[in-house]
Design a protein around this motif. Structure first.
Motif, PDB file in Angstrom:
ATOM      1  N   LYS A 272      36.857  52.578  47.032  1.00 37.45           N
ATOM      2  CA  LYS A 272      37.879  52.237  46.043  1.00 37.45           C
ATOM      3  C   LYS A 272      38.638  50.983  46.460  1.00 37.45           C
ATOM      4  O   LYS A 272      38.902  50.092  45.636  1.00 37.45           O
ATOM      5  CB  LYS A 272      38.847  53.403  45.878  1.00 37.45           C
ATOM      6  N   GLU A 273      38.994  50.892  47.732  1.00 37.75           N
ATOM      7  CA  GLU A 273      39.769  49.760  48.230  1.00 37.75           C
ATOM      8  C   GLU A 273      38.984  48.458  48.147  1.00 37.75           C
ATOM      9  O   GLU A 273      39.535  47.399  47.849  1.00 37.75           O
ATOM     10  CB  GLU A 273      40.179  50.032  49.677  1.00 37.75           C
ATOM     11  N   TRP A 274      37.666  48.544  48.355  1.00 36.62           N
ATOM     12  CA  TRP A 274      36.835  47.342  48.397  1.00 36.62           C
ATOM     13  C   TRP A 274      36.192  46.988  47.064  1.00 36.62           C
ATOM     14  O   TRP A 274      36.040  45.809  46.741  1.00 36.62           O
ATOM     15  CB  TRP A 274      35.745  47.512  49.462  1.00 36.62           C
ATOM     16  N   TYR A 275      35.801  47.994  46.273  1.00 35.91           N
ATOM     17  CA  TYR A 275      34.980  47.715  45.098  1.00 35.91           C
ATOM     18  C   TYR A 275      35.545  48.284  43.795  1.00 35.91           C
ATOM     19  O   TYR A 275      34.952  48.097  42.740  1.00 35.91           O
ATOM     20  CB  TYR A 275      33.561  48.262  45.314  1.00 35.91           C
ATOM     21  N   GLY A 276      36.684  48.955  43.854  1.00 40.37           N
ATOM     22  CA  GLY A 276      37.326  49.473  42.654  1.00 40.37           C
ATOM     23  C   GLY A 276      38.447  48.551  42.209  1.00 40.37           C
ATOM     24  O   GLY A 276      38.391  47.340  42.365  1.00 40.37           O
ATOM     25  N   GLY A 277      39.469  49.143  41.622  1.00 37.39           N
ATOM     26  CA  GLY A 277      40.662  48.375  41.284  1.00 37.39           C
ATOM     27  C   GLY A 277      40.645  47.678  39.947  1.00 37.39           C
ATOM     28  O   GLY A 277      41.629  47.048  39.557  1.00 37.39           O
ATOM     29  N   LEU A 369      38.220  37.520  32.658  1.00 37.68           N
ATOM     30  CA  LEU A 369      37.047  37.938  31.895  1.00 37.68           C
ATOM     31  C   LEU A 369      35.796  38.040  32.744  1.00 37.68           C
ATOM     32  O   LEU A 369      34.852  38.751  32.391  1.00 37.68           O
ATOM     33  CB  LEU A 369      36.813  36.970  30.731  1.00 37.68           C
ATOM     34  N   THR A 370      35.747  37.339  33.874  1.00 39.31           N
ATOM     35  CA  THR A 370      34.569  37.373  34.742  1.00 39.31           C
ATOM     36  C   THR A 370      34.747  38.272  35.952  1.00 39.31           C
ATOM     37  O   THR A 370      33.882  38.319  36.823  1.00 39.31           O
ATOM     38  CB  THR A 370      34.199  35.948  35.213  1.00 39.31           C
ATOM     39  N   GLY A 371      35.867  38.996  36.022  1.00 36.13           N
ATOM     40  CA  GLY A 371      36.027  40.001  37.060  1.00 36.13           C
ATOM     41  C   GLY A 371      36.660  39.540  38.352  1.00 36.13           C
ATOM     42  O   GLY A 371      36.756  40.307  39.306  1.00 36.13           O
ATOM     43  N   TYR A 372      37.130  38.277  38.396  1.00 34.20           N
ATOM     44  CA  TYR A 372      37.791  37.786  39.605  1.00 34.20           C
ATOM     45  C   TYR A 372      39.263  38.174  39.644  1.00 34.20           C
ATOM     46  O   TYR A 372      39.912  38.052  40.679  1.00 34.20           O
ATOM     47  CB  TYR A 372      37.658  36.266  39.695  1.00 34.20           C
ATOM     48  N   LEU A 373      39.794  38.614  38.516  1.00 37.07           N
ATOM     49  CA  LEU A 373      41.134  39.187  38.439  1.00 37.07           C
ATOM     50  C   LEU A 373      41.056  40.397  37.515  1.00 37.07           C
ATOM     51  O   LEU A 373      40.097  40.554  36.762  1.00 37.07           O
ATOM     52  CB  LEU A 373      42.154  38.181  37.893  1.00 37.07           C
ATOM     53  N   THR A 374      42.075  41.221  37.568  1.00 36.16           N
ATOM     54  CA  THR A 374      42.182  42.307  36.602  1.00 36.16           C
ATOM     55  C   THR A 374      43.608  42.345  36.089  1.00 36.16           C
ATOM     56  O   THR A 374      44.494  41.687  36.645  1.00 36.16           O
ATOM     57  CB  THR A 374      41.767  43.654  37.220  1.00 36.16           C
ATOM     58  N   SER A 375      43.822  43.069  35.000  1.00 39.21           N
ATOM     59  CA  SER A 375      45.142  43.079  34.373  1.00 39.21           C
ATOM     60  C   SER A 375      45.746  44.477  34.426  1.00 39.21           C
ATOM     61  O   SER A 375      45.029  45.477  34.421  1.00 39.21           O
ATOM     62  CB  SER A 375      45.053  42.615  32.920  1.00 39.21           C
ATOM     63  N   ASP A 376      47.064  44.524  34.468  1.00 40.14           N
ATOM     64  CA  ASP A 376      47.776  45.794  34.464  1.00 40.14           C
ATOM     65  C   ASP A 376      48.575  45.972  33.176  1.00 40.14           C
ATOM     66  O   ASP A 376      48.326  46.873  32.393  1.00 40.14           O
ATOM     67  CB  ASP A 376      48.706  45.898  35.676  1.00 40.14           C
ATOM     68  N   THR A 383      50.112  38.239  30.335  1.00 40.44           N
ATOM     69  CA  THR A 383      49.418  39.355  30.964  1.00 40.44           C
ATOM     70  C   THR A 383      49.658  39.324  32.466  1.00 40.44           C
ATOM     71  O   THR A 383      49.608  38.262  33.081  1.00 40.44           O
ATOM     72  CB  THR A 383      47.902  39.275  30.684  1.00 40.44           C
ATOM     73  N   ASP A 384      49.929  40.493  33.051  1.00 39.50           N
ATOM     74  CA  ASP A 384      50.053  40.597  34.497  1.00 39.50           C
ATOM     75  C   ASP A 384      48.657  40.597  35.114  1.00 39.50           C
ATOM     76  O   ASP A 384      47.816  41.444  34.777  1.00 39.50           O
ATOM     77  CB  ASP A 384      50.768  41.892  34.893  1.00 39.50           C
ATOM     78  N   LEU A 385      48.404  39.665  36.014  1.00 36.77           N
ATOM     79  CA  LEU A 385      47.096  39.525  36.647  1.00 36.77           C
ATOM     80  C   LEU A 385      47.212  39.778  38.141  1.00 36.77           C
ATOM     81  O   LEU A 385      48.179  39.358  38.776  1.00 36.77           O
ATOM     82  CB  LEU A 385      46.537  38.128  36.403  1.00 36.77           C
ATOM     83  N   ARG A 386      46.193  40.414  38.717  1.00 31.71           N
ATOM     84  CA  ARG A 386      46.163  40.660  40.156  1.00 31.71           C
ATOM     85  C   ARG A 386      44.718  40.658  40.640  1.00 31.71           C
ATOM     86  O   ARG A 386      43.768  40.781  39.848  1.00 31.71           O
ATOM     87  CB  ARG A 386      46.808  41.993  40.506  1.00 31.71           C
ATOM     88  N   ILE A 387      44.538  40.523  41.953  1.00 37.53           N
ATOM     89  CA  ILE A 387      43.217  40.632  42.557  1.00 37.53           C
ATOM     90  C   ILE A 387      42.841  42.109  42.603  1.00 37.53           C
ATOM     91  O   ILE A 387      43.621  42.929  43.074  1.00 37.53           O
ATOM     92  CB  ILE A 387      43.214  40.024  43.976  1.00 37.53           C
ATOM     93  N   PRO A 388      41.659  42.485  42.109  1.00 41.71           N
ATOM     94  CA  PRO A 388      41.338  43.917  41.991  1.00 41.71           C
ATOM     95  C   PRO A 388      41.088  44.643  43.303  1.00 41.71           C
ATOM     96  O   PRO A 388      41.433  45.814  43.440  1.00 41.71           O
ATOM     97  CB  PRO A 388      40.082  43.927  41.111  1.00 41.71           C
ATOM     98  N   ASN A 389      40.474  43.955  44.276  1.00 41.22           N
ATOM     99  CA  ASN A 389      40.067  44.670  45.489  1.00 41.22           C
ATOM    100  C   ASN A 389      39.825  43.708  46.647  1.00 41.22           C
ATOM    101  O   ASN A 389      39.937  42.484  46.499  1.00 41.22           O
ATOM    102  CB  ASN A 389      38.803  45.501  45.218  1.00 41.22           C
ATOM    103  N   LYS A 390      39.480  44.269  47.790  1.00 41.69           N
ATOM    104  CA  LYS A 390      39.312  43.471  49.004  1.00 41.69           C
ATOM    105  C   LYS A 390      38.109  42.547  48.921  1.00 41.69           C
ATOM    106  O   LYS A 390      38.109  41.464  49.513  1.00 41.69           O
ATOM    107  CB  LYS A 390      39.181  44.384  50.220  1.00 41.69           C
ATOM    108  N   GLU A 391      37.064  42.959  48.219  1.00 38.71           N
ATOM    109  CA  GLU A 391      35.887  42.113  48.112  1.00 38.71           C
ATOM    110  C   GLU A 391      36.218  40.797  47.405  1.00 38.71           C
ATOM    111  O   GLU A 391      35.843  39.717  47.870  1.00 38.71           O
ATOM    112  CB  GLU A 391      34.774  42.826  47.360  1.00 38.71           C
TER     113      GLU A 391
END
Length: 545
Positions: A272-277, A369-376, A383-391
């Protein structure tokens, strides 16, 4: 041990060869119950788009018998739906992923080859007694490659019409990676030519009397005005959409079940920490490519886990292109993101590839849109943007490190000249400039600045020592130029206030002098330059005696 389908996007192969399959077949029912003629799914790469499209093709295609493939899957429980719709439709499935070239001619030749192969898969049409002679002649020209360019461009409309005539049934069209030809064209400067081809190719979606439904997948939603002009009854499901949110990527429950089946549930928090989020329309999503690769490596006892799998699947060209073009303007936001915090940006979900890099504002939309950020959260216009995971954080750090190292290299000649001429003012300016263009996501202490300065000076290529005992004390950094018989001695201070920087520089010089740091170099070197250097946040002050 689970048989994991690494790199396999063929639904029939996965089912027949007993590979582990995460069941997404309820998408079939949702699509059939939808009121939309055309549905576009935009998701990041390696989130299972091609496998899902291949599953749809196996379910709908009238030339196949797929009951055994779907036995035991969720959709099989709806017996009435399966009876009415499984293998009941003429179905066209085409992926546009391979359509690229160094120039338009090369790309268009690959496009034509793709159409020839598609038509060969329907070779029975040339013997159909339902088709007119002129239609059979057109089919043969497209099948053997002698058709005109316009006939190739209109080939999807033609094939849809011919299949309808043959079966007297509405046709289902599945187009995977629909936006790749335009993405590749943008990179190689033939965008307008390819746009014209894609407009003609997609024209079948415009109120066709022969079309049942069409499903498309891609990474970005290309502006409707640029490619889908005239297409009505059109629905776009992006990563911000709640509808269909669970069908691409793995949900938390799906990952948990997979790990239970593999006897590896203890790895859930790390995965979850590396590939989820990811947050797709309020559904928690994991990257399937990463989860499967990680689990495979874990089950086979491979070491050095977790690691970055996504970075090796593509060149991450979009990120690199924007950073190279707008790096200085992105620094503040990236510093915030790399600290694990969110930033607020305007997000535009429909873009045109020809204007992709024209504005730094597009960057944040593309990253989302390409998965380098995700929104909350999303407000009215931001839109609030953040890095989804450690990867993904690893990808950023690696890319940014490369970018800023290049920038530092451009300053090295000027830095070398200032260092050996004793120009403290120029040294102050250059080191401050490097500090300003360095992304950091930690609090700075003396050790950080010491390591930072050591890294810069070591990069100059001279013999460099750190924390070397000299005279009656210990200098922080010593740089020796044997060819010029010069040596530079540095003492580093970390100032608590900006007003204390000059005083701290003087203290550093006094320590060099009182500790007799230069004594041991007097016989070996003709010139000894002593520097007192103070850091405060992103500022640097250098003094010499």
């Amino acid at each position: 041990m689970l048989k994991l389908p690494i790199g396999i996007s063929n639904f029939k192969e996965i089912r027949n060869e007993n590979f582990y399959y995460v069941d997404k077949t309820n998408l079939i029912e949702d699509l059939l119950n939808s009121h939309y003629k055309v549905t576009l799914f935009t998701r990041p790469r390696i989130f299972g788009k091609t496998l899902t499209m291949n599953m749809l093709e196996n379910f709908f295609n009238i030339t196949k018998s797929s009951k055994e493939l779907f036995d035991g899957l969720k959709i099989s429980k709806n017996k009435e739906l399966c009876s009415n719709h499984m293998n009941q439709y003429p179905t066209i499935f085409i992926t546009l992923r391979e359509i690229e070239g160094r120039d338009f001619k090369e790309a268009f030749d690959i496009f034509k080859e793709k159409i020839i192969n598609l038509y060969n898969s329907f070779s029975f049409l040339e013997y159909s007694d339902k088709l007119k002679t002129s239609d059979k002649e057109l089919f043969n020209r497209l099948q053997n490659g002698t058709a005109t360019d316009m006939e190739f461009i209109r080939s999807l409309s033609t094939l849809t019409r011919l299949l309808y005539s043959h079966y007297n049934k509405l046709v289902i069209i599945l187009i995977d990676e629909y936006d790749v030809p335009l993405a590749k064209a943008t990179n190689n400067d033939y965008y307008n030519e390819m746009l014209s081809v894609m407009r003609g190719f997609m024209q079948v979606l415009e109120n066709s009397n022969h079309l049942n439904i069409a499903v498309l997948t891609g990474c970005l939603c290309i502006s409707k005005e640029s490619i889908f002009t005239g297409t009505n009854n059109f629905y776009v499901s992006s990563i911000t959409s709640k509808k269909y949110s669970e069908y691409f990527g793995f949900t938390h429950n799906e990952v948990q079940q997979m790990l239970e089946d593999a006897g590896a549930l203890a790895q859930l928090s790390e995965i979850k920490e590396w590939y989820g989020g990811y947050n797709f329309g309020c559904t928690e999503i994991y990257c399937p490519w990463d989860v499967i690769n990680y689990l495979s490596d874990y089950l086979y006892g491979k070491k050095n886990l977790p690691k970055c799998y996504w970075n090796n699947s593509s060149s991450n060209r979009i990120v690199r292109t924007f950073i190279n073009k707008y790096g200085d303007r992105l620094q503040k936001d990236f510093t915030t993101l790399l600290k694990g915090k969110s930033i607020q940006k305007k997000v535009k979900e429909d873009l045109t590839y020809d204007l992709l890099y024209s504005s730094v504002d597009n960057f944040w939309s593309i990253l989302l849109l390409t998965g380098y950020l995700t929104s909350d959260n999303k407000t009215l216009d931001k839109t609030d943007l953040r890095i989804p995971n450690k990867e993904v954080q690893y990808i950023y750090e690696d890319t940014l490190k490369e970018f800023f190292n290049i920038k530092v290299n451009d300053l090295y000649i000027e830095l070398t000249t200032a260092l050996w001429s004793g120009n403290a003012e120029v040294l102050s300016n250059i080191i401050s400039k490097i500090l300003l263009t360095t992304i950091s996501f930690q609090e700075h202490g003396k050790d950080f600045y010491h390591a930072f300065l050591l890294g810069i000076l070591t990069g100059l290529g001279y013999d460099t020592n750190s924390n070397k005992e000299n005279g009656e004390g210990r200098s922080d950094i010593v740089v020796q130029d044997y060819s010029g018989l010069k040596v530079a001695i540095f003492k580093v201070k970390h100032s608590a206030k900006i007003t204390e920087m000059e005083k701290d520089c003087n203290k550093a010089l006094a320590q060099i002098r009182d500790g007799q740091y230069a004594v041991e170099y007097e016989d070996e070197f003709d010139e000894i330059i002593c520097y007192g250097i103070s850091f405060f946040k992103k500022k640097c002050l250098v003094k010499t005696q």
